[in-house]
Each structure stands twice: as structure tokens, then as C-alpha cells.
Design a protein around this motif. Structure first.
Motif, PDB file in Angstrom:
ATOM      1  N   VAL A   1      14.979  63.873 111.838  1.00 14.02           N
ATOM      2  CA  VAL A   1      15.945  64.535 112.725  1.00 14.02           C
ATOM      3  C   VAL A   1      17.364  64.179 112.273  1.00 14.02           C
ATOM      4  O   VAL A   1      18.076  64.989 111.726  1.00 14.02           O
ATOM      5  CB  VAL A   1      15.740  64.178 114.211  1.00 14.02           C
ATOM      6  N   GLU A   2      17.804  62.971 112.593  1.00 13.80           N
ATOM      7  CA  GLU A   2      18.978  62.357 111.967  1.00 13.80           C
ATOM      8  C   GLU A   2      18.467  61.048 111.366  1.00 13.80           C
ATOM      9  O   GLU A   2      17.679  60.339 111.996  1.00 13.80           O
ATOM     10  CB  GLU A   2      20.070  62.041 112.996  1.00 13.80           C
TER      11      GLU A   2
ATOM     12  N   HIS B   1      13.328  58.770 116.207  1.00 14.68           N
ATOM     13  CA  HIS B   1      13.585  59.395 114.916  1.00 14.68           C
ATOM     14  C   HIS B   1      12.558  58.926 113.878  1.00 14.68           C
ATOM     15  O   HIS B   1      12.114  59.722 113.044  1.00 14.68           O
ATOM     16  CB  HIS B   1      15.015  59.110 114.471  1.00 14.68           C
TER      17      HIS B   1
ATOM     18  N   MET C   1       9.405  60.967 114.224  1.00 10.45           N
ATOM     19  CA  MET C   1       9.487  62.267 113.564  1.00 10.45           C
ATOM     20  C   MET C   1       9.278  62.099 112.064  1.00 10.45           C
ATOM     21  O   MET C   1       8.610  62.929 111.423  1.00 10.45           O
ATOM     22  CB  MET C   1      10.841  62.917 113.864  1.00 10.45           C
TER      23      MET C   1
ATOM     24  N   HIS D   1      18.418  64.001 107.240  1.00 12.36           N
ATOM     25  CA  HIS D   1      18.873  64.997 108.218  1.00 12.36           C
ATOM     26  C   HIS D   1      17.837  66.115 108.351  1.00 12.36           C
ATOM     27  O   HIS D   1      17.090  66.393 107.417  1.00 12.36           O
ATOM     28  CB  HIS D   1      20.219  65.569 107.763  1.00 12.36           C
ATOM     29  N   ALA D   2      17.818  66.747 109.527  1.00 10.22           N
ATOM     30  CA  ALA D   2      16.829  67.777 109.859  1.00 10.22           C
ATOM     31  C   ALA D   2      16.675  68.856 108.791  1.00 10.22           C
ATOM     32  O   ALA D   2      15.598  69.436 108.630  1.00 10.22           O
ATOM     33  CB  ALA D   2      17.189  68.416 111.191  1.00 10.22           C
TER      34      ALA D   2
END
Lengths: 357, 357
Positions: free
Chosen positions: B186-187, B231, B234, B178-179
Motif C-alpha cells: 500500500v505505502e 501494510h 498487504m 507504493h501501491a
């Protein structure tokens, strides 16, 4: 190679503008400003209220069941994607299959009524290919048996039915915004609730049961089903082009129908055409298989969507007899459909279909 | 304003390079090349095998239970985030709470053993704040009672314990990306399985129970728990900076300890410091409340993480008595911690803590 579908990639500059905002705010998830903006814009575009965005379309179904108190059995269709019964069985709900209407390929209301038992706690019809279910009949059954009516509307983005959004039908209607859908957020989903209370209960459930009203307690069972800001950004950038996407897809469907009319069957359409899928029904399993092989050899990738019928699978199979669904699953093919496809390519696909009939 | 945490935003050019690839390929999800690359790089970085990336940390727990056949009751700690019991109860598993060790704040193995009943199907300890559980004792209990041992390792990214990754302990260890976590997508989340078979079963489960081996069947129950390419992008961009992130966070923790030593208690640490959280224990509930109020007034946002203890909540409360967890939950505060925080700010936070003791 022509795939059955191809994700829409929005204008990169538009997407980057949203990403700039995300990075600047360092607000990446947890009901951020882009999720809020997308919720509002989708409610306006679709003409619905009480929309809750979630992480994917399967979680949309799972949260809808939980918010509406469905725990034991639910009556649904075997002619759907595995997510429909999977979302049930994962959390302890037994899917009970009833047969489909051979024309619309949707759950047959009279069959659904016969499948209701003392343990039934919901009706879960699916608007297959965005083709509207017989809502009046389902609503009548739901009212008489006092059952929640939850539509799996994964395919029904933007469909109008009897003068309003098809998503307004039922106690809840769930959407999938998976990359392969005509409107997408990479991964994502949504639930349109009839009642505001159900929406608020679900909003707490997708954030671990936390609620601003009870900061020192966990008021309901909950998981994480939140949509991220990154995924919302993709949705916002895609939404800018949605009218064009639907127009292009619907035009390709018209072209397919023009080329294939009289050669193959099409499911009967109810509600407006949103350009979600291009299903055809062949005369027999053998013919469907021959057409598929021929297309594959030509580098065209149709899909047996949905096959097998789920009452015939190892995981969801039971004693439910659904001969219509079994027959349809053997004869169905979904042909390639995405905005970049040309009418020339459509004609070429149709030629390959017709030469095997 | 100093928040308790602030998501890490990676270098934008690195992120854009990954996004370019995603848009070019138009492969947005469904086990794409970036998810595959991130899996490999994380396995190498963490020193683990059999890693499965999923959509979030709660789904990681849910999939782990399902893959390991946990359906009835599980013994866990009440001193954790609501995701731990929420992930259970959502899919019909009853969380049974046992008390924690007052020094490490982790589930106490002897209490856990006492809580085992005929219905217990798993032990689910949590490495709270990335602080290693007493694995030898839990492994011994799990072996004697023939129970799967599933660690909620949401906080334990990168922790080394007795010469190996803490994530290698147990039949499964689940991660949250999680962020707000020190490494994030992000998730997102992940599961490290001990056995390859469990990994492969779970891989099918996160994709609707579909399996390449049985294309015409649904071989297991399944949902959608897939991580998207966005995601994963990221995560890949963040992973480039992970050593720096952990070093910076660990240095800030050292500074906090230097300033607060002798004034407040710290949980006893087991395993390497990964810089996940900065928990302090005050002398009493009143003192914790006074410190909190004072910090809030100064624009500093600590968090009562975790309070209330979950056995005292409406949703998860039962007859389980866990007096240590209740006491700790009343006295705990997590102080601000993120790489951009300066030592000057840390000193300022500590001054505000100390003047209320």
C-alpha cells in the motif's frame, strides 16, 4: 500482565466494510475517498478547519515546520517525546530547550521567551498529556517576536479549551494517530493549520511538491507523507467509538485520582480531560524507582514517560539548563490506561503504588 | 478507460487471515510479527541481507542518507521521480544533477564523475524502470573518491544483475512498495544495506533514535519511519502472487515489444526484466504529444514518466546542463502495464501508438 496502554481494536464488521470498498475500488492511497471522508469527519468532530492527514505524527511536525518556513532554530520543551526535537534536528532545525512549569509540566512561557535568539524561527510548545499550554502567553510572545507558533498537540485529541478546540490554537497544531493513542489510524497524524494557504502548501509538500495548478513543474520541495486508505479505514472504524473510548478512559482517570489523591501529586489540568494519559508524580527519584520496581514485579507496566528529559540526552543535549524538567523526569510515572482496563484493576494498581510510598 | 497502472489486490481470504492475527494480538505497528515475517520472506525471495522495512520509499532514501552520513551535496540524475531530489533537499542535502546515458536512460558514470565537487558526499544513481545502472563504473568512482554509493532502486524489485540481486549493489539500495509498484505494501519501502552496522543505526533512526542498548538515552537523531502491521499484511498477501505478477507483466512487455518493434525506440535493458514499466521513446516531442493526445482520446492513460527533467523545475532547477535528460523527458511515454491487462488491450494500445507515427 497489565501494559501501560493497549491499542483500540474497532468492530471488525465495520472495518471489513471499509476494506471491501478499498479492494473494490483498488484505490489504496494518494488522497483516496476514505482519507477524504476521515478528514471531513474529524474536522466536524473536533470542531476545526484546515486539517491535513499525514502518514504519522512526526511527519506532521516536519511538514508543519517546512510549510511555515522554519529552518534554523526553534524553542521547545525538553519534557516531551523524542519525536519533538527529532523532527526538528532531522531536517536541520536546532531545538533550543527552555524549562517547564512545575505544575502543568508544559513549556513555561517566560522561560521560552528568555530562550529566543536572533536565530529562533518558531515556538514549539507541547500540550503534554493533552494538558493545554498557556496559549494566551505564547500567542503574545509569538506576536511580539513575529514567530510562528506550532503546537505539538500529539496528546490533545478532542481537548476543549476556553470554549473551543485546543487544536485551533497556534499557526499549526499537530496530532499523532499512532496505535497507542486514544484515537488512532494504526500509524498516522494530522496538522490543523490556522491559514488555508499553509494547508495548501503542505498538501503539495506531502505529495512530492506536485500541485494540480502546475502539472509540468515541481512547485515546492516535497516528500511522501500521505496517509493510506487502509490506515484511514482504521481511523473511520475507530471514530465510531470515540465518545465511548474517551468516556471510559476519563472514568478510569477519575478512579485513579480517587484512589491516589493525597498519596501522589498530579499535574495541574488545563482544558477538558480527554483521557489520554494517567501521569503521577512521586516525591523523589528513589520513590519513583521503588514504585516502578514493585509494579513491574506484580506484572504491571507503567512508563517513565518522559524520561530522560531530552536536554540531558546524547543526541539533543546542550548547555540549556532546565532543572525543573530534570526533576520532573526523575519523578514521573504514567500508569496503565485503556478502555478495557477495569476499575478493579485500577484499584489493584493503586494499592501497589501506595504500599511503596 | 485504461490507466497507466492499477494496484494489485491480493486474495481477500489471505489478507483477512493476516488481519485476524493483527486484531487478535492488538499489535498494530512498532516492528510487529508481520513486519518481521515480511522482512525475512523478502530477504529470502530477493536474495539479499540487511533489509530494513520502512513507511515509504521516500523515507527509505532519507533514512539511507542519514545512516550513511550524507548531509551536504549528492550527485544524482535529473531523469527520475521527484522523490529522489525531494528526499535530499527536504533534509538539507543539495542535489547536483549529472546527465544520463541516452541508451539506458540511467545516470552516466562519466558525467557523474565530472559533477563531483569538494562538497559531494554521495553518489545516488537510480535504476530507472528497474534497468540496472553501470554498477562497476559507479563502484569504481565511489571507491576512488571515497563516497557512499546509494542506489534509488525503487523500480528494481526482483531484478537480477550479473548473477545476483541488483539490490546487493551499493552501500545501500532503496525500494518503494507504493501501491502502484509491482510488489506493494500500500505505502511502504525498504533499504538493503551492505553493512550490518548501517542497518542497525538505521533501525534506531526509524524509531526516534531509541535503542535497546541505551534505554535511558537517545543515542541518535530519529524520526518515525516504521511500517505498520496492516501494510505488512498487504505485502505478505501480495508476495504470495509475486512470481505470477512478474510473469504476467513481463509477458505483456514482450507483447508490446512485438507490436511496436521498428516503430518506436525502447531503452536498452541491463539486468533481468521485472516487468516494472513499459517505456517507449518517440522520435520527437511533437510526436510524443500527438501519440499522447490520441491515446487520451481513446480512453488510454499513458504517462510522461519522467517529465519534466528535474533540473528544469522551479524547485530543483540550477545551472546543471543535462541536454540528454531534457531531450529524453520530452520524448518519453510509459504505456499501461498491470497484470489484468489483456494482450488484446495491448494490441489496441499499440495500434493507437502506431497510427500517430
Amino acid at each position: 500482565m497489565i501494559q501501560v496502554t493497549k491499542p483500540f481494536i474497532p468492530d471488525r464488521k465495520t472495518l471489513d466494510k471499509y476494506l471491501d470498498g478499498i479492494c473494490e475500488r483498488a484505490w489504496l492511497t494518494n488522497n483516496g475517498p476514505l482519507v477524504q471522508e476521515l478528514t471531513q469527519r474529524l474536522e466536524d468532530y473536533l470542531g476545526v478547519q484546515n486539517l491535513l492527514l499525514v502518514a504519522n505524527g512526526t511527519l506532521a511536525l516536519q511538514v508543519a515546520y517546512k510549510a511555515l518556513g522554519v529552518e534554523d532554530e526553534a524553542v521547545t520543551t525538553p519534557f516531551t517525546f523524542a519525536a519533538t526535537p527529532g523532527s526538528m534536528k532531522w531536517q536541520g532545525i536546532t531545538p533550543h530547550f527552555a524549562d517547564i512549569d512545575p505544575n502543568t509540566l508544559n513549556l513555561d512561557p517566560s522561560q521560552a521567551e528568555k530562550a529566543i535568539t536572533e536565530r529562533t524561527q518558531a515556538l514549539v510548545p507541547v500540550h503534554v498529556y493533552g494538558n493545554a499550554c498557556d496559549h494566551d502567553s505564547f500567542q503574545d510572545i509569538a506576536s511580539r517576536y513575529n514567530l510562528p507558533l506550532i503546537y505539538d498537540a500529539s496528546h490533545a485529541f478532542g481537548v476543549q479549551y476556553k470554549g473551543e478546540s485546543l487544536l485551533s490554537c497556534g499557526d499549526a497544531a499537530t496530532l499523532s494517530f499512532h496505535a497507542t493513542k486514544l484515537f488512532h489510524t494504526v500509524e498516522g497524524g494530522g496538522i490543523v493549520f490556522k491559514n488555508r494557504d499553509d494547508l495548501e502548501r503542505a498538501r503539495s509538500m506531502i505529495n512530492f511538491g506536485q500541485s494540480p495548478e502546475t502539472p509540468n513543474d515541481i512547485a515546492s520541495v516535497g516528500i511522501n507523507a500521505k496517509m493510506s486508505e487502509l490506515h484511514a479505514a482504521m481511523g473511520l472504524a475507530t471514530l465510531d467509538s470515540i465518545d465511548q473510548i474517551i468516556t471510559q478512559r476519563a472514568a478510569l482517570i477519575q478512579e485513579y485520582h480517587h484512589c491516589l489523591k493525597g498519596h501522589v501529586e498530579f499535574p495541574q489540568r488545563r482544558g477538558s480531560e480527554n483521557g489520554a494519559y494517567m501521569p503521577i508524580l512521586l516525591a523523589s527519584e528513589e520513590q519513583a524507582s521503588a514504585v516502578d520496581s514493585s509494579l513491574q514485579q506484580a506484572g504491571i507496566r507503567p512508563r517513565h514517560y518522559f524520561s530522560p528529559a531530552l536536554h540531558e540526552t546524547t543526541t539533543y543535549g546542550n548547555d540549556d539548563a532546565c532543572p525543573v524538567a530534570s526533576d520532573i523526569a526523575d519523578r514521573i510515572l504514567c500508569l496503565p490506561l485503556y478502555p478495557e482496563l477495569t476499575t478493579h484493576q485500577v484499584k489493584w494498581v493503586c494499592e501497589h503504588v501506595c504500599k511503596n510510598l
